[in-house]
Motif scaffolding. Structure first.
Motif, PDB file in Angstrom:
ATOM      1  N   ASN A  49       0.789  -1.230   0.000  1.00  0.00           N
ATOM      2  CA  ASN A  49       0.000   0.000   0.000  1.00  0.00           C
ATOM      3  C   ASN A  49       0.823   1.283   0.000  1.00  0.00           C
ATOM      4  N   HIS A  50       2.150   1.162  -0.033  1.00  0.00           N
ATOM      5  CA  HIS A  50       2.968   2.384  -0.025  1.00  0.00           C
ATOM      6  C   HIS A  50       4.317   2.066  -0.642  1.00  0.00           C
TER       7      HIS A  50
ATOM      8  N   GLU B 180       7.170   3.106  -0.004  1.00  0.00           N
ATOM      9  CA  GLU B 180       8.295   2.965   0.932  1.00  0.00           C
ATOM     10  C   GLU B 180       8.424   1.553   1.507  1.00  0.00           C
TER      11      GLU B 180
ATOM     12  N   GLN C 291      14.120   2.999   8.123  1.00  0.00           N
ATOM     13  CA  GLN C 291      13.239   4.057   7.613  1.00  0.00           C
ATOM     14  C   GLN C 291      13.968   4.910   6.572  1.00  0.00           C
TER      15      GLN C 291
ATOM     16  N   ASN D 147      -0.733   2.295   9.147  1.00  0.00           N
ATOM     17  CA  ASN D 147      -0.566   1.108   8.316  1.00  0.00           C
ATOM     18  C   ASN D 147      -0.399   1.439   6.839  1.00  0.00           C
ATOM     19  N   VAL D 148      -0.737   2.664   6.476  1.00  0.00           N
ATOM     20  CA  VAL D 148      -0.683   3.029   5.054  1.00  0.00           C
ATOM     21  C   VAL D 148       0.241   4.224   4.812  1.00  0.00           C
ATOM     22  N   SER D 149       1.109   4.524   5.781  1.00  0.00           N
ATOM     23  CA  SER D 149       1.911   5.747   5.694  1.00  0.00           C
ATOM     24  C   SER D 149       3.385   5.496   5.416  1.00  0.00           C
ATOM     25  N   GLY D 150       3.716   4.317   4.887  1.00  0.00           N
ATOM     26  CA  GLY D 150       5.094   4.077   4.491  1.00  0.00           C
ATOM     27  C   GLY D 150       5.999   3.678   5.639  1.00  0.00           C
ATOM     28  N   ALA D 151       7.309   3.853   5.410  1.00  0.00           N
ATOM     29  CA  ALA D 151       8.316   3.359   6.348  1.00  0.00           C
ATOM     30  C   ALA D 151       8.307   4.171   7.639  1.00  0.00           C
ATOM     31  N   GLN D 152       8.202   3.482   8.756  1.00  0.00           N
ATOM     32  CA  GLN D 152       8.199   4.121  10.072  1.00  0.00           C
ATOM     33  C   GLN D 152       9.457   3.705  10.828  1.00  0.00           C
ATOM     34  N   THR D 153       9.642   4.337  11.991  1.00  0.00           N
ATOM     35  CA  THR D 153      10.812   3.974  12.786  1.00  0.00           C
ATOM     36  C   THR D 153      10.369   3.756  14.238  1.00  0.00           C
TER      37      THR D 153
ATOM     38  N   ASP E 121       9.147   0.287  13.478  1.00  0.00           N
ATOM     39  CA  ASP E 121      10.164  -0.112  12.506  1.00  0.00           C
ATOM     40  C   ASP E 121       9.890  -1.552  12.049  1.00  0.00           C
ATOM     41  N   PRO E 122       9.873  -1.782  10.717  1.00  0.00           N
ATOM     42  CA  PRO E 122       9.646  -3.172  10.259  1.00  0.00           C
ATOM     43  C   PRO E 122      10.722  -4.146  10.754  1.00  0.00           C
TER      44      PRO E 122
ATOM     45  N   PHE F 239       5.657  -6.513  10.801  1.00  0.00           N
ATOM     46  CA  PHE F 239       5.088  -5.897   9.599  1.00  0.00           C
ATOM     47  C   PHE F 239       5.017  -6.943   8.500  1.00  0.00           C
TER      48      PHE F 239
ATOM     49  N   SER G  21       0.727  -5.407   2.894  1.00  0.00           N
ATOM     50  CA  SER G  21       1.217  -4.376   3.808  1.00  0.00           C
ATOM     51  C   SER G  21       0.330  -4.181   5.027  1.00  0.00           C
ATOM     52  N   GLY G  22       0.960  -4.117   6.163  1.00  0.00           N
ATOM     53  CA  GLY G  22       0.229  -3.807   7.381  1.00  0.00           C
ATOM     54  C   GLY G  22       0.911  -4.412   8.590  1.00  0.00           C
TER      55      GLY G  22
ATOM     56  N   PHE H 277      -6.313  -4.121   9.095  1.00  0.00           N
ATOM     57  CA  PHE H 277      -6.635  -2.798   9.644  1.00  0.00           C
ATOM     58  C   PHE H 277      -7.791  -2.106   8.945  1.00  0.00           C
TER      59      PHE H 277
END
Lengths: 344, 250
Positions: free
Chosen positions: A126-127, A129, A175, B122-128, B132-133, B138, B143-144, B171
């Motif tokens: 879904n993204h 990244e 990230q 869940n839909v906002s891309g890479a997190q930390t 963090d994946p 993740f 994705s989710g 989600f």
């Protein structure tokens, strides 16, 4: 007196400035995604929380071409997404992965990703990244883990410098790595094919191409909608189930029976470079693709797309012209752009 | 005539030498939320054998879940939320099981949080950080976030190597496994102020996973690793696993 006060004040300012932390400003060169004239706005801004910069792009570029990102250092992103093939795998139904394995789907060309809301043939990602997490970890692709990748990156001083250039805190973490990759892949655009030049009045179609364009507009454009040559929807185009993989496409993600055998409508841009065709690369040539839509659609499939219930009527002459037109979608600017080449 | 200028100089020097007033004393953490995982009526010890409410034996080797969007409600109905509230509670990491933050002083009656990660993240891309994946929470093929992960073994499990494996996620729409928990604070209202730290200790009894809203048995469903109806039922069950064990002020 006035002079003395002025000097004192100056002294004060000087002394005071010594107590203000002076960090060298983190210099970033901001870039902008091109929205070609006449194109729709991307459905979302993929760079909304990942500002596109030259520094991020260059880090992403190095990562994209770095085979050490795979378990045995044999497979980079670029291994399966080759610039000369519009970032698809040239002449392969399936790409090769770790330990002599095959992928289970045909590698799509990477371009105009900013216009895609969901990635992969089944739209499961879904993204942009988070997309690389799939090939990184898949046992039949790069077969590695994030900790393993980060360990390699942290051991390389070249990366320390590039991460520092691209991100204020310079941290080498997942990230930042994923955001940098997104800056590179999200920047790959295709809008300089002969078709685009004709549209801009810089070139003109041959008679056959012009006739093919007419056929295209009449028979193909409702799903492969210009200017992106896809509407990014998921549809069943009447191919029989691949019995080896039992791949139900979109249904794998949604769990919805109505999505069985639906796959994302691929863009037809650069189609002459991305053969063989379909989600599992089972159709070897453009002529055979057109033949599928003319003659072989399995009309008994319950989830078959409404527009294909009667197959598509295309004469032999129309087929020839249609292929001429499809060849005008090849973008040599993209395939030769030095910005997307392997960095030195 | 030098004097005023000199005074001014000294004055400014002192001003600039003082530490900047950016650290707001009021923002010091004054509330701590702690989680203790339980198996039935005893604290969970990884890899120990327990019996669930259906007399099925099991052991847990891995237990991780997201606690996010923590907020507390005052006795005048005002919700105060923790900023950037994402925590991964990991049984194997004692530091992960409690977290502190600042709450405006007041009398509080209710604690609320999500078990899981809100749909937006869940839909906002890479997190930390917690998201963090790298934390193996993740899903890459769909994705989710995995909201809740419990792995172990059970002699009653027919799965390979007698595994029990619950990776609960999803989600959106009918597959949404993110659950909101609301807990009344015992002996309410609880006065939270700037002079002491209030610790709310929450018990999470994993036995509820098999017996709450619906009956689930290891013999029938030892594994769930995709979003869908089963994940939804398991999530509905573990939603009931939390209660406030005690509240301590020090």
């Amino acid at each position: 007196m006035k002079i003395k006060i002025t000097i004192s004040l100056l002294l004060i300012v000087l002394m005071a400035s010594a107590f203000i932390p002076h960090q060298p400003p983190h210099k970033l060169t901001y870039l902008k995604l091109v929205i070609p004239k006449g194109w729709p706005q991307p459905p979302t801004n993929i760079f909304a929380t990942n500002p596109l910069t030259e520094e991020g792009f260059q880090l992403g570029r190095k990562l994209f071409y770095d085979a050490r990102l795979s378990r045995d250092s044999n497979f980079s992103c670029a291994g399966c997404h080759q610039q000369f093939a519009a970032f698809a795998t040239y002449d392969h139904d399936f790409s090769h992965g770790f330990n002599n394995s095959f992928t289970t789907r045909n590698a799509p060309g990477l371009f105009n990703i900013a216009w895609q809301k969901e990635l992969h043939w089944d739209g499961g990602v879904n993204h942009i990244e988070v997309q690389p997490l799939s090939p990184f970890t898949a046992a039949n692709e790069m077969a590695t883990t994030l900790p393993e990748i980060l360990k390699k990156l942290k051991a390389d001083t070249a990366y320390a410098r590039l991460f520092k250039n691209a991100f204020a805190d310079g941290m080498i973490n997942s990230q930042h790595m994923l955001k940098a990759l997104a800056q590179f892949t999200g920047s790959i655009q295709s809008y300089n094919s002969k078709y685009d030049k004709v549209k801009r009045g810089e070139d003109s179609f041959t008679v056959s191409e012009a006739l093919g364009y007419k056929t295209f507009m009449a028979s193909c454009n409702s799903c492969h909608r210009e200017p992106l040559f896809t509407d990014n929807s998921f549809r069943n185009n009447g191919l029989p189930l691949n019995k080896k993989w039992m791949d139900k496409g979109r249904m794998t993600i949604t769990g919805n029976l109505a999505d069985s055998l639906k796959f994302k409508v691929p863009s037809l841009r650069n189609i002459s470079l991305t053969f063989p065709y379909m989600h599992d690369g089972r159709v070897v040539s453009l002529g055979k693709v057109i033949d599928h839509y003319r003659n072989s659609i399995d009309t008994a499939q319950p989830t078959l797309d409404m527009l294909l219930k009667k197959r598509i009527a295309i004469s032999d002459q129309e087929k020839v012209d249609l292929i001429s037109f499809l060849l005008t979608l090849k973008d040599d600017v993209l395939t030769h752009d030095p910005r997307f080449k392997q960095p030195n | 005539m030098m004097k005023p200028a000199l005074c001014l100089l000294i004055f400014f020097c002192v001003i600039f030498l003082l530490p900047p007033a950016t650290v707001n004393a009021q923002q010091q953490p004054n509330i701590k939320i702690s989680f203790i995982n339980y198996a039935g009526n005893q604290p969970l010890v990884p890899d120990s054998l327990y019996a669930n409410c259906w007399k099925e034996n099991y052991s847990v080797s891995r237990l991780k879940y997201y606690i996010s969007n923590i907020a507390l409600q005052t006795s005048n109905q005002k919700w105060n939320a923790e900023q950037n509230s994402y925590h991964l509670v990991d049984e194997s990491d004692s530091l992960s099981k409690n977290f502190s933050f600042y709450l405006p002083s007041g009398n509080y009656t209710t604690l609320s949080f999500l078990i899981g990660v809100d749909s937006l993240k869940n839909v906002s891309g890479a997190q930390t950080g917690a998201l963090d994946p790298l934390n193996s929470m993740f899903w890459t093929w769909n994705s989710g976030y995995i909201m809740f992960k419990m792995e172990g073994t059970s002699p009653q499990s027919a799965a390979v190597n007698n595994k029990i494996e619950y990776h609960i996620g999803g989600f959106s729409g009918v597959d949404n496994a993110v659950k909101k928990i609301r807990l009344q604070l015992a002996g309410i209202p609880v006065a939270i102020n700037n002079k002491s730290i209030t610790e709310i200790i929450i018990r999470a009894n994993i036995d509820k996973l098999w017996n709450a809203a619906t009956v689930l048995k290891i013999t029938e469903t030892p594994v769930c690793t995709i979003p869908g109806p089963l994940a939804g039922r398991i999530a509905a069950n573990y939603t009931t696993m939390f209660d406030v064990l005690k509240i301590v002020q020090r």
